[in-house]
Enzyme design. Sequence first.
Site, PDB file in Angstrom:
ATOM      1  N   ALA A  13       0.727  -1.064  -0.166  1.00 15.93           N
ATOM      2  CA  ALA A  13       0.135  -0.026  -0.073  1.00 15.93           C
ATOM      3  C   ALA A  13       0.898   1.147  -0.068  1.00 15.93           C
ATOM      4  O   ALA A  13       0.889   2.116   0.951  1.00 15.93           O
ATOM      5  CB  ALA A  13      -0.972  -0.014   1.111  1.00 15.93           C
ATOM      6  N   PHE A 164       3.469   3.605 -14.779  1.00 11.65           N
ATOM      7  CA  PHE A 164       4.339   4.810 -15.196  1.00 11.65           C
ATOM      8  C   PHE A 164       4.064   6.145 -14.311  1.00 11.65           C
ATOM      9  O   PHE A 164       4.537   7.365 -14.892  1.00 11.65           O
ATOM     10  CB  PHE A 164       4.191   4.906 -16.639  1.00 11.65           C
ATOM     11  CG  PHE A 164       4.540   3.752 -17.499  1.00 11.65           C
ATOM     12  CD1 PHE A 164       5.982   3.618 -17.659  1.00 11.65           C
ATOM     13  CD2 PHE A 164       4.035   2.785 -18.081  1.00 11.65           C
ATOM     14  CE1 PHE A 164       6.603   2.691 -18.374  1.00 11.65           C
ATOM     15  CE2 PHE A 164       4.329   1.832 -18.582  1.00 11.65           C
ATOM     16  CZ  PHE A 164       5.870   1.673 -18.929  1.00 11.65           C
ATOM     17  N   CYS A 274      12.932   6.059  -8.049  1.00 10.43           N
ATOM     18  CA  CYS A 274      13.131   5.329  -9.109  1.00 10.43           C
ATOM     19  C   CYS A 274      14.240   5.380 -10.043  1.00 10.43           C
ATOM     20  O   CYS A 274      14.784   4.529 -10.379  1.00 10.43           O
ATOM     21  CB  CYS A 274      11.693   5.573 -10.110  1.00 10.43           C
ATOM     22  SG  CYS A 274      10.105   4.834  -9.363  1.00 10.43           S
TER      23      CYS A 274
HETATM   24  C1  UDX Z   1       6.977   1.193  -6.156  1.00  5.26           C
HETATM   25  C2  UDX Z   1       7.280  -0.081  -6.751  1.00  5.26           C
HETATM   26  O1  UDX Z   1       6.821  -1.050  -6.058  1.00  5.26           O
HETATM   27  C3  UDX Z   1       8.920  -0.039  -6.929  1.00  5.26           C
HETATM   28  O2  UDX Z   1       9.162  -1.265  -7.642  1.00  5.26           O
HETATM   29  C4  UDX Z   1       8.940   1.259  -7.944  1.00  5.26           C
HETATM   30  O3  UDX Z   1      10.271   1.049  -8.431  1.00  5.26           O
HETATM   31  C5  UDX Z   1       8.703   2.256  -7.097  1.00  5.26           C
HETATM   32  O4  UDX Z   1       7.409   2.415  -6.836  1.00  5.26           O
HETATM   33  P1  UDX Z   1       6.500   2.316  -3.918  1.00  5.26           P
HETATM   34  O5  UDX Z   1       4.869   2.227  -3.970  1.00  5.26           O
HETATM   35  O6  UDX Z   1       6.957   3.691  -4.223  1.00  5.26           O
HETATM   36  O7  UDX Z   1       7.242   1.202  -4.573  1.00  5.26           O
HETATM   37  O8  UDX Z   1       7.017   1.737  -2.351  1.00  5.26           O
HETATM   38  P2  UDX Z   1       6.679   1.994  -0.917  1.00  5.26           P
HETATM   39  O9  UDX Z   1       5.939   3.228  -0.899  1.00  5.26           O
HETATM   40  O10 UDX Z   1       7.681   1.715  -0.173  1.00  5.26           O
HETATM   41  O11 UDX Z   1       5.414   0.887  -0.804  1.00  5.26           O
HETATM   42  C6  UDX Z   1       5.782  -0.408  -0.603  1.00  5.26           C
HETATM   43  C7  UDX Z   1       4.806  -1.089   0.285  1.00  5.26           C
HETATM   44  O12 UDX Z   1       5.115  -2.408   0.415  1.00  5.26           O
HETATM   45  C8  UDX Z   1       5.244  -0.569   1.763  1.00  5.26           C
HETATM   46  O13 UDX Z   1       3.956  -0.153   2.644  1.00  5.26           O
HETATM   47  C9  UDX Z   1       5.453  -1.832   2.432  1.00  5.26           C
HETATM   48  O14 UDX Z   1       5.239  -1.747   3.912  1.00  5.26           O
HETATM   49  C10 UDX Z   1       4.915  -2.942   1.814  1.00  5.26           C
HETATM   50  N1  UDX Z   1       5.317  -4.332   1.809  1.00  5.26           N
HETATM   51  C11 UDX Z   1       6.777  -4.337   1.602  1.00  5.26           C
HETATM   52  C12 UDX Z   1       4.532  -5.422   2.128  1.00  5.26           C
HETATM   53  O15 UDX Z   1       3.264  -5.194   2.514  1.00  5.26           O
HETATM   54  N2  UDX Z   1       5.062  -6.480   2.118  1.00  5.26           N
HETATM   55  C13 UDX Z   1       6.279  -6.822   2.079  1.00  5.26           C
HETATM   56  O16 UDX Z   1       6.849  -8.028   2.036  1.00  5.26           O
HETATM   57  C14 UDX Z   1       7.164  -5.733   1.733  1.00  5.26           C
HETATM   58  C1  UDX Z   2       9.235   9.033 -12.535  1.00  3.23           C
HETATM   59  C2  UDX Z   2       8.921   8.807 -13.845  1.00  3.23           C
HETATM   60  O1  UDX Z   2       8.486   9.976 -14.290  1.00  3.23           O
HETATM   61  C3  UDX Z   2       7.530   7.905 -13.778  1.00  3.23           C
HETATM   62  O2  UDX Z   2       7.126   7.567 -15.230  1.00  3.23           O
HETATM   63  C4  UDX Z   2       7.967   6.607 -13.002  1.00  3.23           C
HETATM   64  O3  UDX Z   2       6.893   5.793 -12.925  1.00  3.23           O
HETATM   65  C5  UDX Z   2       8.593   6.853 -11.821  1.00  3.23           C
HETATM   66  O4  UDX Z   2       9.762   7.550 -11.863  1.00  3.23           O
HETATM   67  P1  UDX Z   2       9.074  10.375 -10.338  1.00  3.23           P
HETATM   68  O5  UDX Z   2      10.059   9.733  -9.983  1.00  3.23           O
HETATM   69  O6  UDX Z   2       7.570  10.252  -9.515  1.00  3.23           O
HETATM   70  O7  UDX Z   2       8.410   9.678 -11.696  1.00  3.23           O
HETATM   71  O8  UDX Z   2       8.963  12.073 -10.868  1.00  3.23           O
HETATM   72  P2  UDX Z   2       9.483  12.790 -12.196  1.00  3.23           P
HETATM   73  O9  UDX Z   2       8.575  13.963 -12.426  1.00  3.23           O
HETATM   74  O10 UDX Z   2       9.888  11.769 -13.222  1.00  3.23           O
HETATM   75  O11 UDX Z   2      10.679  13.426 -11.567  1.00  3.23           O
HETATM   76  C6  UDX Z   2      12.089  12.766 -11.106  1.00  3.23           C
HETATM   77  C7  UDX Z   2      13.138  13.821 -10.774  1.00  3.23           C
HETATM   78  O12 UDX Z   2      13.609  14.476 -12.007  1.00  3.23           O
HETATM   79  C8  UDX Z   2      12.752  14.865  -9.650  1.00  3.23           C
HETATM   80  O13 UDX Z   2      13.544  15.149  -8.691  1.00  3.23           O
HETATM   81  C9  UDX Z   2      12.546  16.119 -10.678  1.00  3.23           C
HETATM   82  O14 UDX Z   2      12.549  17.187  -9.929  1.00  3.23           O
HETATM   83  C10 UDX Z   2      13.597  15.792 -11.690  1.00  3.23           C
HETATM   84  N1  UDX Z   2      13.407  16.633 -12.961  1.00  3.23           N
HETATM   85  C11 UDX Z   2      12.406  16.151 -13.796  1.00  3.23           C
HETATM   86  C12 UDX Z   2      14.227  17.655 -13.282  1.00  3.23           C
HETATM   87  O15 UDX Z   2      15.090  17.687 -12.693  1.00  3.23           O
HETATM   88  N2  UDX Z   2      13.993  18.268 -14.459  1.00  3.23           N
HETATM   89  C13 UDX Z   2      13.145  17.845 -15.599  1.00  3.23           C
HETATM   90  O16 UDX Z   2      12.939  18.250 -16.294  1.00  3.23           O
HETATM   91  C14 UDX Z   2      12.065  16.757 -14.997  1.00  3.23           C
END
Ligand code: UDX
Ligand code: UDX
Length: 459
Positions: A13, A164, A274
């Site tokens: 979650a 994405f 990411c």
């Molecule tokens: C997501 C994707 O899963 C990751 O691969 C991607 O690259 C980034 O975004 P995100 O949703 O951002 O991850 O991660 P996080 O906010 O850390 O949430 C993961 C959740 O999974 C946590 O709440 C954690 O408690 C839960 N978890 C983890 C479980 O419920 N079971 C587990 O075994 C491990």
């Molecule tokens: C990224 C991808 O955009 C998304 O598709 C994927 O699922 C997860 O990773 P996110 O990390 O949430 O999403 O944010 P994003 O808007 O991509 O920005 C990433 C980082 O790049 C931020 O620190 C942002 O400030 C920076 N950034 C982005 C720049 O410095 N310049 C830009 O022009 C765009």
Amino acid sequence: MKPLVNKIVCIGAGYVGGPTMAVIADRCPDLDVTVLDLNEARIAAWNSEELPIYEPGLAAVVSRARGRNLRFVGQIEGAAHVAAADAVFISVNTPTKTDGEGAGKASDLRYVESCARFIATHAKGHTIVIEKSTMPVRAADRIKSILASAGPGVTFDILSNPEFLAEGTAIRDLEQPDRVLIGGERPEPIAALAEIYRRWVPAERILSTGLWSAELSKLVANAFLAQRVSSINSISALCEVTGADVEEVAAVVGADSRIGPKFLRASVGFGGSCFQKDLLSLIYISESYGLTEVAAYWQQVVDLNQWQKHRFADQLAAPIATAEGSLRGRRIAILGFAFKKDTNDVRETPAIDVCRRLLARGATLAVHDYKVTPDSIASEIGTQGVEVAATPEAALAGADGVAVLTEWSAYAKLDWARLAGMLKAGAVIHDGRNIVDATAVRRAGLGLRSIGKGERHVR
Ligand code: UDX
Ligand code: UDX
């Protein structure tokens, strides 16, 4: 015809699982959606009015669906839901490994593997298992081999359906995605998942590929986006020494429809959970197949980002450090700690590296952010020499230097005529996002350094 998928479970979650399932439940009131998490506090927050993550529009979507066809439960209670599910999404985190083979680069699949074991133990009948987390290419093989340990009569299909969405715009990205990607081995489960997205996503935006292409495409999409940021950041340094303006250069380059205008904003560096993790995973995979040139090419995107963060911190320190380079007794205002605006997420935020580098030289920091909690700041940079300010004004009071590290819209509207008197004489504002009102800053008699904007004009 009865839809193939009625009951959905999502394990994890987090920033991805929570919003994604909320939008699916909102758009498909006939589906039953359960989100599980090991972390009971997180589940309690999802069930409260204070959601565990900040994301514009999320609260409204959750409030429409929660209690109707969306529920958040702990892992133990979730076992029965897995047994009843037609499809289970795996959306747990896949951080960079910190020990063992591939430490520092490879993605750590231990949480994904434990989810696969949980599913193998509790699933009944036929279940579609869907990789939602970003996985290294061929991760599905590992999941399949774990699922093979399930009891007799328990069968699975496996799909890759990477997400994405970008943080800060998650709800918009989920409601109007550029594309939805579904990778799989058989057409039936792909069609079953596509049918869900079809309720609100036009058919031509739902792309289907093989499993390995889907897994790899997600890594490559993030690598290309990060590469654009590192490309423009490399040019920002060149602009500064030549007197060119990186915003002008980006506008001209981006006007070519083959290049496009997006993701060309020069900055203090990219952050977030990411980009770096997925680049390192791509590098590790390339190395493990012996493709050293490919690995070196993508490594440079990571290295340039690191260099940009350090370059920013060093430029800030230069005018206020002692001859020996110390910042002891210097107070620096840090405006913004989140890795981008409209999120409370601090994972891999450039603020961590900038702040640590300044703290290492003895500076005192006054950190302000609109959404990041003091606990999050403390967990990344500690409390020694760090003061958390409740307002930008409190951070700026008595500052010898100012760093703008997150592009919160409110920082663009700061009234520098009023604030100038609060800063120490000679304080320079270092704008890591090119958002402050340069005219107002200069009119207030303050110094300004913007990313990629040269002082010297060389012809
Ligand atoms: C997501 C994707 O899963 C990751 O691969 C991607 O690259 C980034 O975004 P995100 O949703 O951002 O991850 O991660 P996080 O906010 O850390 O949430 C993961 C959740 O999974 C946590 O709440 C954690 O408690 C839960 N978890 C983890 C479980 O419920 N079971 C587990 O075994 C491990
Ligand atoms: C990224 C991808 O955009 C998304 O598709 C994927 O699922 C997860 O990773 P996110 O990390 O949430 O999403 O944010 P994003 O808007 O991509 O920005 C990433 C980082 O790049 C931020 O620190 C942002 O400030 C920076 N950034 C982005 C720049 O410095 N310049 C830009 O022009 C765009």
